[in-house]
Design a protein around this motif. Structure first.
Motif, PDB file in Angstrom:
ATOM      1  N   ARG A  27      24.427  26.159  -0.040  1.00 34.03           N
ATOM      2  CA  ARG A  27      25.674  25.126   0.021  1.00 34.03           C
ATOM      3  C   ARG A  27      27.026  25.887   0.726  1.00 34.03           C
ATOM      4  NH1 ARG A  27      25.353  23.319  -4.966  1.00 34.03           N
ATOM      5  NH2 ARG A  27      26.666  24.918  -5.626  1.00 34.03           N
ATOM      6  N   THR A  28      27.691  25.372   1.750  1.00 30.46           N
ATOM      7  CA  THR A  28      28.769  26.067   1.849  1.00 30.46           C
ATOM      8  C   THR A  28      29.983  25.874   1.169  1.00 30.46           C
ATOM      9  OG1 THR A  28      29.528  24.337   3.352  1.00 30.46           O
ATOM     10  CG2 THR A  28      27.953  25.707   4.359  1.00 30.46           C
ATOM     11  N   ALA A  29      31.131  26.671   1.284  1.00 32.10           N
ATOM     12  CA  ALA A  29      32.099  26.519   0.359  1.00 32.10           C
ATOM     13  C   ALA A  29      32.773  25.177   0.620  1.00 32.10           C
ATOM     14  CB  ALA A  29      33.384  27.324   0.746  1.00 32.10           C
ATOM     15  N   ASP A  30      32.966  24.577   1.780  1.00 29.41           N
ATOM     16  CA  ASP A  30      33.356  23.400   2.264  1.00 29.41           C
ATOM     17  C   ASP A  30      32.687  22.084   1.822  1.00 29.41           C
ATOM     18  OD1 ASP A  30      35.341  21.817   3.906  1.00 29.41           O
ATOM     19  OD2 ASP A  30      33.703  21.174   4.675  1.00 29.41           O
ATOM     20  N   GLN A  31      31.322  22.395   1.806  1.00 33.43           N
ATOM     21  CA  GLN A  31      30.295  21.362   1.054  1.00 33.43           C
ATOM     22  C   GLN A  31      30.618  21.323  -0.591  1.00 33.43           C
ATOM     23  OE1 GLN A  31      26.600  22.721   2.579  1.00 33.43           O
ATOM     24  NE2 GLN A  31      26.650  21.573   4.309  1.00 33.43           N
ATOM     25  N   THR A  32      30.716  22.489  -0.965  1.00 32.98           N
ATOM     26  CA  THR A  32      31.365  22.529  -2.736  1.00 32.98           C
ATOM     27  C   THR A  32      32.484  21.758  -2.771  1.00 32.98           C
ATOM     28  OG1 THR A  32      29.907  24.532  -2.793  1.00 32.98           O
ATOM     29  CG2 THR A  32      31.582  23.976  -4.432  1.00 32.98           C
ATOM     30  N   ALA A  33      33.419  22.188  -1.859  1.00 28.12           N
ATOM     31  CA  ALA A  33      34.946  21.601  -1.998  1.00 28.12           C
ATOM     32  C   ALA A  33      34.748  20.046  -1.685  1.00 28.12           C
ATOM     33  CB  ALA A  33      35.719  21.916  -0.828  1.00 28.12           C
ATOM     34  N   TYR A  34      34.069  19.449  -0.940  1.00 32.83           N
ATOM     35  CA  TYR A  34      34.161  17.959  -0.667  1.00 32.83           C
ATOM     36  C   TYR A  34      33.188  17.267  -1.655  1.00 32.83           C
ATOM     37  CZ  TYR A  34      30.181  18.075   2.739  1.00 32.83           C
ATOM     38  OH  TYR A  34      28.920  17.970   3.562  1.00 32.83           O
ATOM     39  N   GLY A  35      32.295  18.122  -2.281  1.00 38.06           N
ATOM     40  CA  GLY A  35      31.411  17.529  -3.026  1.00 38.06           C
ATOM     41  C   GLY A  35      32.164  17.323  -4.610  1.00 38.06           C
ATOM     42  N   LYS A  36      33.282  18.193  -4.977  1.00 41.18           N
ATOM     43  CA  LYS A  36      33.957  17.992  -5.927  1.00 41.18           C
ATOM     44  C   LYS A  36      35.013  17.088  -5.730  1.00 41.18           C
ATOM     45  CE  LYS A  36      33.012  22.753  -7.880  1.00 41.18           C
ATOM     46  NZ  LYS A  36      33.728  23.990  -8.246  1.00 41.18           N
ATOM     47  N   PHE A  37      35.488  17.069  -4.462  1.00 40.24           N
ATOM     48  CA  PHE A  37      36.912  16.157  -4.039  1.00 40.24           C
ATOM     49  C   PHE A  37      36.213  14.624  -4.257  1.00 40.24           C
ATOM     50  CE2 PHE A  37      38.755  13.478  -0.868  1.00 40.24           C
ATOM     51  CZ  PHE A  37      40.066  13.962  -0.829  1.00 40.24           C
ATOM     52  N   TRP A  38      35.202  14.324  -3.966  1.00 40.22           N
ATOM     53  CA  TRP A  38      34.592  12.991  -3.871  1.00 40.22           C
ATOM     54  C   TRP A  38      33.921  12.476  -5.238  1.00 40.22           C
ATOM     55  CZ3 TRP A  38      36.475   9.399  -0.545  1.00 40.22           C
ATOM     56  CH2 TRP A  38      36.910   9.921   0.643  1.00 40.22           C
ATOM     57  N   TYR A  39      33.837  13.536  -6.345  1.00 42.48           N
ATOM     58  CA  TYR A  39      33.158  13.220  -7.461  1.00 42.48           C
ATOM     59  C   TYR A  39      33.654  12.155  -8.472  1.00 42.48           C
ATOM     60  CZ  TYR A  39      30.475  14.185 -11.731  1.00 42.48           C
ATOM     61  OH  TYR A  39      29.711  14.234 -12.914  1.00 42.48           O
ATOM     62  N   GLU A  40      35.021  11.975  -7.970  1.00 44.80           N
ATOM     63  CA  GLU A  40      35.825  10.977  -8.767  1.00 44.80           C
ATOM     64  C   GLU A  40      35.111   9.553  -8.689  1.00 44.80           C
ATOM     65  OE1 GLU A  40      39.885   9.516  -8.036  1.00 44.80           O
ATOM     66  OE2 GLU A  40      39.635  10.220  -5.967  1.00 44.80           O
ATOM     67  N   PHE A  41      35.465   8.580  -9.404  1.00 46.74           N
ATOM     68  CA  PHE A  41      35.133   7.313  -9.361  1.00 46.74           C
ATOM     69  C   PHE A  41      35.315   6.592  -7.970  1.00 46.74           C
ATOM     70  CE2 PHE A  41      35.232   6.927 -14.204  1.00 46.74           C
ATOM     71  CZ  PHE A  41      34.081   7.120 -14.334  1.00 46.74           C
ATOM     72  N   GLN A  67      20.237   4.824 -12.628  1.00 46.58           N
ATOM     73  CA  GLN A  67      19.205   5.050 -11.687  1.00 46.58           C
ATOM     74  C   GLN A  67      19.737   5.493 -10.399  1.00 46.58           C
ATOM     75  OE1 GLN A  67      19.729   2.171 -13.253  1.00 46.58           O
ATOM     76  NE2 GLN A  67      17.706   1.347 -14.056  1.00 46.58           N
ATOM     77  N   ASP A  68      18.988   6.412  -9.497  1.00 41.08           N
ATOM     78  CA  ASP A  68      19.234   7.020  -8.333  1.00 41.08           C
ATOM     79  C   ASP A  68      19.556   5.998  -7.223  1.00 41.08           C
ATOM     80  OD1 ASP A  68      19.362   9.757  -6.752  1.00 41.08           O
ATOM     81  OD2 ASP A  68      18.091   8.582  -5.658  1.00 41.08           O
ATOM     82  N   TYR A  69      18.288   5.127  -6.954  1.00 38.93           N
ATOM     83  CA  TYR A  69      18.455   4.202  -5.697  1.00 38.93           C
ATOM     84  C   TYR A  69      18.887   3.044  -5.810  1.00 38.93           C
ATOM     85  CZ  TYR A  69      16.133   2.739  -1.548  1.00 38.93           C
ATOM     86  OH  TYR A  69      15.904   2.313  -0.422  1.00 38.93           O
ATOM     87  N   PRO A  70      19.824   2.574  -4.862  1.00 37.53           N
ATOM     88  CA  PRO A  70      20.484   3.392  -3.942  1.00 37.53           C
ATOM     89  C   PRO A  70      21.799   3.943  -4.514  1.00 37.53           C
ATOM     90  CG  PRO A  70      21.115   0.962  -3.805  1.00 37.53           C
ATOM     91  CD  PRO A  70      20.384   1.206  -4.864  1.00 37.53           C
ATOM     92  N   SER A  71      22.486   4.830  -4.010  1.00 36.97           N
ATOM     93  CA  SER A  71      23.707   5.433  -4.288  1.00 36.97           C
ATOM     94  C   SER A  71      24.923   4.178  -4.120  1.00 36.97           C
ATOM     95  CB  SER A  71      24.069   6.547  -3.264  1.00 36.97           C
ATOM     96  OG  SER A  71      25.433   6.710  -3.421  1.00 36.97           O
ATOM     97  N   THR A  72      25.321   3.953  -5.342  1.00 37.40           N
ATOM     98  CA  THR A  72      26.444   2.832  -5.341  1.00 37.40           C
ATOM     99  C   THR A  72      27.751   3.658  -5.020  1.00 37.40           C
ATOM    100  OG1 THR A  72      26.634   3.461  -7.654  1.00 37.40           O
ATOM    101  CG2 THR A  72      25.570   1.279  -6.838  1.00 37.40           C
ATOM    102  N   HIS A  73      27.835   4.963  -4.951  1.00 35.16           N
ATOM    103  CA  HIS A  73      29.130   5.797  -4.681  1.00 35.16           C
ATOM    104  C   HIS A  73      29.132   5.448  -3.103  1.00 35.16           C
ATOM    105  CE1 HIS A  73      32.178   8.600  -5.812  1.00 35.16           C
ATOM    106  NE2 HIS A  73      32.015   9.248  -4.540  1.00 35.16           N
TER     107      HIS A  73
END
Length: 429
Positions: free
Chosen positions: A236-250, A334-340
């Protein structure tokens, strides 16, 4: 001559449909001349009333947001009717628009959060301080309360206020959802049958089945999330980690912020802004309901369980890792589908329909790394795609769940725009 006459009539029709009062005496309110700031202010006030970044019931938040913005839309649309109404059917053209919008939002939020009344009263006082006193002010306040009462009555018995914490029986069946650490419950199972705001039924856009456990597609997406989504991933790249955390909010909080950011520097009048936020929040709320319906219908396990117990899945192309952990905690559903993913694309589709997809914007996120709190986007679709991809990068969804969520969200967003709060056709006489 006919061409000139037709052009004049067309211009008049467009003028009227954009919330400008067609009366000839010039005394009626022209909503195009009013700032849209009251909509943005009360959108943020709703977020604060819910508890800001600390609130936990995202489903209930989406419902309240939709109610707030539908009440504001209906109140304003009663003053200068330009769109289909939702719950309130009365015209009051002599009411003050800012007072009507602010009072509508205040009434919905006070009914939803009586313990926050002092804060909400203070916010209403600030909104009304900018409005001249007199009969129009009083009419605006009364109109806003009536519009709020109509949407509150419409949702009074929808069952949203049940306890969302539910216990489920343990299962050893491969592929079936099991509780995910650190949680020992599943969240709000009753939401699968929640009354939609705009859809005809919760299962209207139910997704098709997920890949079979023994399929190559499942093994491919299993390996991806196992590799890039693990806590200490080396790929996982630094940018992927960054946007993973960025979009984690509800998602409903994030996409209301997207809407506010997208309007920065753009001129959208008061009623058009009210309509935009009402449509966005209808789509967000319905994406949760539709997503929950599909989640509970398929009851599919999360990557955390799937990877730790892969020896049971019957697929020779997967291997178990009993100590595997995702980068961020897995939500207890549950996992499927991703409501996010569904919420993101539902909102993006509405925004693209109204503002155009290629609308650039920048915004912050409370879950982002403090060193990189801001991200910029060229379009709503780009943001929706990154929002969905983030769930794989942090290890909490399979890719096929995000793809299904994107598809569902696109359908919900388009349905909302095509079927609700549509511009009125003004008769020309």
């Amino acid at each position: 001559m006919f061409t000139i006459l037709f052009s004049v009539l067309l211009l008049l029709a467009c003028k009227f449909s954009n919330g400008v009062d067609p009366s000839a005496d010039g005394k009626k309110p022209l909503l195009a001349n009013y700032s849209n700031q009251v909509i943005l202010d009360w959108n943020q006030m709703a977020y604060q009333a819910m508890g800001g970044p600390a609130y936990q019931h995202s489903l209930l938040a989406s419902r309240i947001n939709a109610m707030v913005h539908l009440a504001m839309h209906d109140a304003l649309n009663s003053i200068a009717p330009a769109y289909q109404t939702y719950a309130f059917f009365r015209e009051e053209r002599d009411a003050e628009p800012i007072a009507a919008a602010a009072s509508a939002a205040h009434a919905v939020l006070t009914a939803s959060f009586p313990d926050k009344k002092a804060m909400l009263d203070s916010a209403l006082t600030q909104s009304l301080a900018k409005v001249p006193t007199g009969d129009r002010l009083n009419r605006g306040i009364a109109l806003g309360k009536e519009a709020a009462g109509a949407i509150l009555a419409k949702r009074q018995n929808d069952g949203a206020l049940q306890d969302p914490i539910a216990v489920i029986d343990p299962t050893a069946q491969p592929g079936e959802y099991q509780v995910v650490t650190p949680f020992n419950f599943i969240f709000a199972p009753f939401w699968k049958q929640m009354q939609p705001f705009g859809l005809t039924a919760p299962n209207q856009f139910r997704v098709g089945p997920q890949p079979a456990l023994i399929s190559q597609e499942y093994a491919r997406d299993f390996e991806e999330v196992k590799t890039v989504g693990m806590k200490d991933s080396k790929t996982r790249t630094a940018d992927q980690t960054a946007y993973g955390k960025f979009w984690y909010e509800f998602s409903e909080a994030g996409w209301n912020r997207v809407a506010r950011a997208a309007l920065s520097g753009r001129k959208l009048d008061l009623l058009a802004t009210a309509r935009l936020f009402a449509l966005v929040n209808m789509a967000l709320a319905d994406a949760y309901t539709a997503g929950w319906e599909s989640k509970f219908y398929y009851n599919f396990w999360r990557p955390l369980t799937a990877i730790q117990k892969a020896e049971t899945d019957g697929n020779d192309m997967t291997s178990a890792d009993a100590s595997w952990e995702p980068l961020l905690p897995t939500p207890p559903v549950q996992d499927y589908p991703s409501t996010h993913s569904a919420l993101g694309n539902a909102a993006a589709t509405v925004l693209a329909n109204v503002l155009g997809d290629k609308t650039g914007f920048s915004m912050n996120s409370p879950t982002a790394d403090p060193a990189t709190p801001t991200r910029s986007f060229r379009s709503f679709s780009q943001a929706a795609q990154e929002n969905a991809d983030s769930r794989v990068r942090i290890g909490i969804h399979f890719r096929f769940s995000c793809d299904a969520g994107l598809d569902m969200g696109g359908k919900i967003g388009q349905w909302t725009v095509d079927n609700h709060l549509k511009p009125k056709v003004t008769a020309i006489r």
